[in-house]
Design an enzyme around this catalytic site. Structure first.
Site, PDB file in Angstrom:
ATOM      1  N   TRP A  81       0.790  -1.084   0.079  1.00 10.48           N
ATOM      2  CA  TRP A  81       0.056   0.009  -0.023  1.00 10.48           C
ATOM      3  C   TRP A  81       0.887   1.182   0.078  1.00 10.48           C
ATOM      4  CZ3 TRP A  81       0.408   3.541   3.955  1.00 10.48           C
ATOM      5  CH2 TRP A  81       0.896   3.167   5.198  1.00 10.48           C
ATOM      6  N   GLU A 112       6.572   9.570  13.664  1.00 11.54           N
ATOM      7  CA  GLU A 112       6.812   8.698  12.656  1.00 11.54           C
ATOM      8  C   GLU A 112       7.686   9.367  11.616  1.00 11.54           C
ATOM      9  OE1 GLU A 112       6.163   5.616  11.673  1.00 11.54           O
ATOM     10  OE2 GLU A 112       4.475   5.231  13.004  1.00 11.54           O
ATOM     11  N   GLU A 129       8.430   2.021   6.723  1.00 12.69           N
ATOM     12  CA  GLU A 129       8.169   2.902   7.722  1.00 12.69           C
ATOM     13  C   GLU A 129       7.996   4.425   7.096  1.00 12.69           C
ATOM     14  OE1 GLU A 129       7.574   2.927  10.998  1.00 12.69           O
ATOM     15  OE2 GLU A 129       7.795   0.959  11.349  1.00 12.69           O
ATOM     16  N   HIS A 181       4.584   5.840   6.602  1.00 12.57           N
ATOM     17  CA  HIS A 181       3.614   6.129   7.871  1.00 12.57           C
ATOM     18  C   HIS A 181       3.438   7.710   7.984  1.00 12.57           C
ATOM     19  CE1 HIS A 181       4.653   1.644   9.519  1.00 12.57           C
ATOM     20  NE2 HIS A 181       3.968   1.785   8.428  1.00 12.57           N
ATOM     21  N   GLU A 237       7.820  -1.194  18.424  1.00  9.06           N
ATOM     22  CA  GLU A 237       7.089  -1.487  17.224  1.00  9.06           C
ATOM     23  C   GLU A 237       5.862  -1.959  17.922  1.00  9.06           C
ATOM     24  OE1 GLU A 237       7.435  -1.054  13.941  1.00  9.06           O
ATOM     25  OE2 GLU A 237       9.499  -0.991  13.712  1.00  9.06           O
ATOM     26  N   THR A 271       3.943   1.115  19.012  1.00 11.05           N
ATOM     27  CA  THR A 271       3.149   1.937  17.936  1.00 11.05           C
ATOM     28  C   THR A 271       2.047   0.935  17.621  1.00 11.05           C
ATOM     29  OG1 THR A 271       5.048   0.976  16.584  1.00 11.05           O
ATOM     30  CG2 THR A 271       5.093   3.255  17.085  1.00 11.05           C
ATOM     31  N   ASP A 283       1.313  -2.785   9.593  1.00  8.41           N
ATOM     32  CA  ASP A 283       2.748  -2.632   9.414  1.00  8.41           C
ATOM     33  C   ASP A 283       3.679  -2.881  10.701  1.00  8.41           C
ATOM     34  OD1 ASP A 283       2.403  -2.149   6.589  1.00  8.41           O
ATOM     35  OD2 ASP A 283       3.619  -0.178   6.650  1.00  8.41           O
ATOM     36  N   GLU A 284       3.132  -2.109  11.844  1.00  9.00           N
ATOM     37  CA  GLU A 284       3.991  -2.115  12.805  1.00  9.00           C
ATOM     38  C   GLU A 284       4.080  -3.573  13.463  1.00  9.00           C
ATOM     39  OE1 GLU A 284       5.406   0.476  13.215  1.00  9.00           O
ATOM     40  OE2 GLU A 284       4.118   2.334  13.003  1.00  9.00           O
ATOM     41  N   HIS A 287       6.480  -5.723  11.679  1.00 16.13           N
ATOM     42  CA  HIS A 287       7.928  -5.477  12.200  1.00 16.13           C
ATOM     43  C   HIS A 287       8.144  -5.557  13.531  1.00 16.13           C
ATOM     44  CE1 HIS A 287       7.594  -1.483   9.251  1.00 16.13           C
ATOM     45  NE2 HIS A 287       7.459  -2.681   8.444  1.00 16.13           N
TER      46      HIS A 287
HETATM   47 FE   LIG Z   1       7.573   1.016  13.531  1.00 14.62          FE
HETATM   48 FE   LIG Z   2       5.742   3.376  12.033  1.00 12.28          FE
END
Ligand SMILES: [Fe+2]
Ligand SMILES: [Fe+2]
Length: 325
Positions: A33, A76, A112, A115, A165, A168, A197-198, A201
């Protein structure tokens, strides 16, 4: 900090799996995305109508919520701090080994970077934010850097990133949940997709630590203990505004997050508990005496933190951020 050559050897050994880590925990760039997927496309005829709708739905978002969203965005956007920090960690070498750990750091940074980009554009279009004041805070935060207590130690850094991570993930997940409650579906999607995403990660960094525990359990345990004794600070802990001392804005941002339930002391404790479980701390074998002691400290920590948290009150003082006007 003097680090043994063993750290380097362990990093080399675990780093043999870099390609696997990138494939497993990051998404292919072409199909990933991008911020534009969640924002009005400025080439469209009805762009202005869509922006108007976005502004209408952003009108009712509460003050504290906007403040937290801005703080999250600035956090971010301070990504240059995090990338430059990680690239300097022992075992990461972008000159001689660009396809070792440096490859992971670059690919992680690339994900990252979306974000802050997405959140920033949303806030800009929302009409709720004094963008100049926010941008000033971002520039300050990057210029001020951070002090996370890891030194150049990969073990301590991966504890920090595992923790962060997850932190967040929780805060973006909660801003998504609240956006939904406020009836703002597009914003819920934005925060939700970042939260996802976090989590990926977090899984990556936790996996790195699991591998290190397999080959260097006592030193890994001591590094984990040291980080938890120092407490994990948030990456934006130096956050400030024009005319405000370094770090002072952060505490107001953090209070707003606590009031909203976006990120609280209890989340911190739950992250700690989940790490103890995920890394199977209780069952780790072959620890030396110091490692055993560190384990005892870590296992007892969550209940100690809970006792402290029960006695701590969240300040109810309203604060006027220069970001919102
Ligand atoms: Fe992150
Ligand atoms: Fe992030």
């Amino acid at each position: 900090m003097e680090l043994s050559n063993l750290r380097l050897e362990v990093m080399k050994f675990v780093g043999q799996k870099i390609d696997y880590f990138v494939d497993e925990f990051l998404k292919p760039i072409d199909t990933n995305w991008q911020p534009t997927d969640f924002l009005p496309d400025s080439r469209n005829e009805d762009f202005l109508i869509q922006v108007k709708e976005l502004r209408e739905t952003a009108k009712d978002l509460p003050y504290d919520y906007i403040a937290v969203l801005i703080g999250d965005t600035i956090t971010e956007e301070a990504l240059p701090t995090y990338e430059s920090w990680l690239i300097d960690v022992v075992g990461v070498d972008q000159v001689d080994e660009p396809n070792g750990w440096a490859k992971w750091v670059r690919a992680w940074t690339a994900e990252e970077n979306r974000h802050g980009d997405l959140l920033n554009k949303f806030l800009y279009l929302s009409g709720r934010v004094n963008m100049r004041a926010m941008e000033t805070s971002t520039q300050y935060l990057i210029a001020d850097g951070f002090d996370i207590g890891t030194g150049r130690d990969p073990y301590r850094n991966f504890v920090y990133t595992s923790f962060q991570e997850l932190a967040t993930n929780i805060s973006h997940r909660n801003t998504a949940k609240l956006a939904k409650e406020y009836g703002n579906t597009p914003l819920a999607k934005i925060c939700g997709v970042i939260a996802a995403d976090e989590m990926r990660h977090a899984k990556a960094y936790k996996t790195f630590i699991s591998h290190i525990f397999e080959v260097d359990p006592s030193e890994m345990m001591l590094a984990f203990e040291d980080m938890m004794k120092k407490k994990i600070v948030m990456p934006a802990h130096f956050l400030r505004e024009t005319g405000i001392n370094m770090g002072q804005t952060f505490s107001h941002f953090s209070d707003a997050a606590q009031r909203l339930g976006v990120y609280t002391t209890y989340d911190y404790i739950e992250i700690m508990e989940s790490l103890l479980k995920d890394w199977k701390i209780e069952g780790i074998q072959n620890l030396n005496d110091a490692g055993e002691k560190a384990r005892d400290y870590l296992m007892a920590l969550p209940s100690r933190l809970r006792r402290v948290a029960e006695r701590t009150k969240i300040p109810n003082i309203e604060y006027q951020f220069s970001w919102i006007s």
